[in-house]
Design a protein around this motif. Structure first.
Motif, PDB file in Angstrom:
ATOM      1  N   LYS A 186       0.828  -1.209   0.000  1.00 10.57           N
ATOM      2  CA  LYS A 186       0.000   0.000   0.000  1.00 10.57           C
ATOM      3  C   LYS A 186       0.864   1.261   0.000  1.00 10.57           C
ATOM      4  O   LYS A 186       0.550   2.247  -0.688  1.00 10.57           O
ATOM      5  CB  LYS A 186      -0.939  -0.001   1.209  1.00 10.57           C
ATOM      6  N   ALA A 187       1.956   1.247   0.761  1.00  9.78           N
ATOM      7  CA  ALA A 187       2.841   2.405   0.807  1.00  9.78           C
ATOM      8  C   ALA A 187       3.431   2.700  -0.562  1.00  9.78           C
ATOM      9  O   ALA A 187       3.482   3.858  -1.007  1.00  9.78           O
ATOM     10  CB  ALA A 187       3.952   2.164   1.828  1.00  9.78           C
ATOM     11  N   THR A 188       3.860   1.650  -1.252  1.00  8.84           N
ATOM     12  CA  THR A 188       4.429   1.815  -2.587  1.00  8.84           C
ATOM     13  C   THR A 188       3.390   2.366  -3.556  1.00  8.84           C
ATOM     14  O   THR A 188       3.690   3.254  -4.370  1.00  8.84           O
ATOM     15  CB  THR A 188       4.974   0.472  -3.100  1.00  8.84           C
ATOM     16  N   ALA A 189       2.156   1.854  -3.473  1.00  3.48           N
ATOM     17  CA  ALA A 189       1.084   2.342  -4.353  1.00  3.48           C
ATOM     18  C   ALA A 189       0.762   3.809  -4.065  1.00  3.48           C
ATOM     19  O   ALA A 189       0.567   4.608  -4.990  1.00  3.48           O
ATOM     20  CB  ALA A 189      -0.155   1.470  -4.184  1.00  3.48           C
ATOM     21  N   LEU A 190       0.694   4.176  -2.795  1.00  4.66           N
ATOM     22  CA  LEU A 190       0.413   5.567  -2.424  1.00  4.66           C
ATOM     23  C   LEU A 190       1.467   6.514  -2.982  1.00  4.66           C
ATOM     24  O   LEU A 190       1.146   7.574  -3.534  1.00  4.66           O
ATOM     25  CB  LEU A 190       0.350   5.706  -0.905  1.00  4.66           C
ATOM     26  N   ILE A 191       2.729   6.124  -2.845  1.00  9.95           N
ATOM     27  CA  ILE A 191       3.808   6.981  -3.319  1.00  9.95           C
ATOM     28  C   ILE A 191       3.818   7.047  -4.840  1.00  9.95           C
ATOM     29  O   ILE A 191       3.999   8.125  -5.432  1.00  9.95           O
ATOM     30  CB  ILE A 191       5.161   6.472  -2.776  1.00  9.95           C
ATOM     31  N   GLN A 192       3.595   5.909  -5.510  1.00 11.76           N
ATOM     32  CA  GLN A 192       3.588   5.914  -6.972  1.00 11.76           C
ATOM     33  C   GLN A 192       2.458   6.770  -7.521  1.00 11.76           C
ATOM     34  O   GLN A 192       2.652   7.541  -8.467  1.00 11.76           O
ATOM     35  CB  GLN A 192       3.491   4.484  -7.510  1.00 11.76           C
ATOM     36  N   VAL A 193       1.267   6.640  -6.931  1.00 12.51           N
ATOM     37  CA  VAL A 193       0.144   7.492  -7.346  1.00 12.51           C
ATOM     38  C   VAL A 193       0.498   8.958  -7.157  1.00 12.51           C
ATOM     39  O   VAL A 193       0.289   9.796  -8.054  1.00 12.51           O
ATOM     40  CB  VAL A 193      -1.126   7.143  -6.547  1.00 12.51           C
ATOM     41  N   SER A 194       1.050   9.289  -5.999  1.00 15.08           N
ATOM     42  CA  SER A 194       1.390  10.677  -5.695  1.00 15.08           C
ATOM     43  C   SER A 194       2.423  11.227  -6.664  1.00 15.08           C
ATOM     44  O   SER A 194       2.302  12.362  -7.161  1.00 15.08           O
ATOM     45  CB  SER A 194       1.907  10.777  -4.260  1.00 15.08           C
ATOM     46  N   GLN A 195       3.443  10.447  -6.957  1.00 21.14           N
ATOM     47  CA  GLN A 195       4.486  10.894  -7.879  1.00 21.14           C
ATOM     48  C   GLN A 195       3.947  11.086  -9.286  1.00 21.14           C
ATOM     49  O   GLN A 195       4.320  12.048  -9.977  1.00 21.14           O
ATOM     50  CB  GLN A 195       5.646   9.894  -7.866  1.00 21.14           C
ATOM     51  N   GLN A 196       3.038  10.207  -9.712  1.00 20.22           N
ATOM     52  CA  GLN A 196       2.465  10.347 -11.052  1.00 20.22           C
ATOM     53  C   GLN A 196       1.518  11.539 -11.134  1.00 20.22           C
ATOM     54  O   GLN A 196       1.396  12.169 -12.186  1.00 20.22           O
ATOM     55  CB  GLN A 196       1.765   9.060 -11.456  1.00 20.22           C
ATOM     56  N   VAL A 197       0.839  11.849 -10.030  1.00 24.94           N
ATOM     57  CA  VAL A 197      -0.001  13.051 -10.004  1.00 24.94           C
ATOM     58  C   VAL A 197       0.876  14.296 -10.142  1.00 24.94           C
ATOM     59  O   VAL A 197       0.591  15.207 -10.934  1.00 24.94           O
ATOM     60  CB  VAL A 197      -0.832  13.114  -8.710  1.00 24.94           C
ATOM     61  N   VAL A 198       1.958  14.342  -9.381  1.00 26.43           N
ATOM     62  CA  VAL A 198       2.851  15.501  -9.408  1.00 26.43           C
ATOM     63  C   VAL A 198       3.510  15.660 -10.780  1.00 26.43           C
ATOM     64  O   VAL A 198       3.635  16.775 -11.296  1.00 26.43           O
ATOM     65  CB  VAL A 198       3.931  15.376  -8.308  1.00 26.43           C
TER      66      VAL A 198
END
Length: 300
Positions: A186-198
């Motif tokens: 879940k942590a990896t998914a949260l960070i990947q989503v956030s980075q792709q949004v940015v």
């Protein structure tokens, strides 16, 4: 910066559905709920902000207070946000007229007439909540969400913690999120989503403004490890107000179908087939099932 205004509510609007959705965390670290009002801390254009809604019989009074006097937010922008999160654009009347006399769901739909799906303040909040809530109970997911919010630790001047933005989460390491009890996946998914949004590779807000087809959004989200069909359909429902996602993977939905149909067992595949007959309203029906089950629990 302060904005305040009032807008009329649609006939039959049910404020309790909206307040129940935003009042899941009884510790109220990010939202404060009263019987007729909500205060919610958010990040708006990079700054802490407090969104307030107070309901009366036929209208809602809303306020926005941003902890920066120079932030440029127009009344029209706030007005559009309020209409979206309250579900004003959801064609529930068509659904209710079509199923009021249905032999299985008609009574439920009629009893809960006016039900709209409460939508998250941002698609980013919807997808990150869906990731956190994967395969755990609502109470466990709510506790995990609280820890996630407190870990990022951005507060509005009111004292409420703001729900994190993609910019704040994108620079975190998975190990930091693990401190909040979030699994590595879940942590990896949260960070990947956030980075792709940015980076702009996952333009969640732009999709909201351009009414991008659900299939395109689903395809983009499916490319992120740790995001499956339930997370996608829940994001489309809570982030965009899309009313036809199949939430057959949701344990509460399956439990409600079993109760409604008086069944001992119901697999995910069987739930998917049952929901299939209610296209294009499967997610709205899921919201009715959630509300129906909650009402029954309150009677016990």
């Amino acid at each position: 910066m302060h904005i305040q205004a009032t807008m009329p509510l649609p006939a039959g609007f049910r404020p309790q559905d909206f307040l129940l959705f935003h009042g899941r965390d009884k510790q109220e670290v990010s939202e404060r709920i009263t019987p007729d009002a909500l205060q919610k801390a958010i990040v708006l254009k990079g700054y802490p902000a407090l969104l307030g809604l107070k309901f009366s019989q036929d209208k809602v009074h809303y306020t926005l207070d941003v902890d920066n006097a120079q932030v440029n937010v127009t009344l029209d922008e706030v007005h559009a946000l309020i209409r979206h999160i309250l579900g004003f654009n959801q064609a529930i009347e068509i659904f209710e007229q079509a199923y009021a006399g249905h032999p299985f769901i008609g009574r439920m739909v009629t009893t809960q007439s006016g039900l709209r799906v409460p939508v998250s303040v941002s698609p980013y909040e919807a997808v990150t909540w869906a990731i956190l809530a994967q395969q755990i109970s609502l109470s466990a997911a709510t506790a995990l969400r609280r820890k996630f919010i407190q870990l990022v630790d951005l507060r509005h001047s009111s004292g409420l913690y703001c729900y994190p933005s993609a910019e704040l989460v994108s620079g975190l390491l998975p190990e930091r999120l693990r401190e909040a009890g979030i699994s590595h996946t879940k942590a990896t998914a949260l960070i990947q989503v956030s980075q792709q949004v940015v980076s702009g590779d996952l333009p969640l807000n732009a999709w909201l403004q351009t009414e991008t087809p659900s299939q395109e959004i689903a395809h983009a989200l499916s490319g992120i490890k740790g995001i499956g069909p339930w997370t996608i359909n829940y994001t489309l429902l809570r982030g965009y107000g899309w009313l036809d996602g199949s939430l057959h993977g949701d344990a509460a939905v399956r439990r409600a179908i079993r109760g409604l149909m008086v069944l001992d067992e119901l697999s995910e595949k069987e739930a998917a087939r049952w929901l299939q007959t209610y296209q294009p309203w499967r997610a709205l029906l899921a919201a009715h099932l959630w509300a129906w089950q909650h009402a029954l629990a309150q009677q016990l």
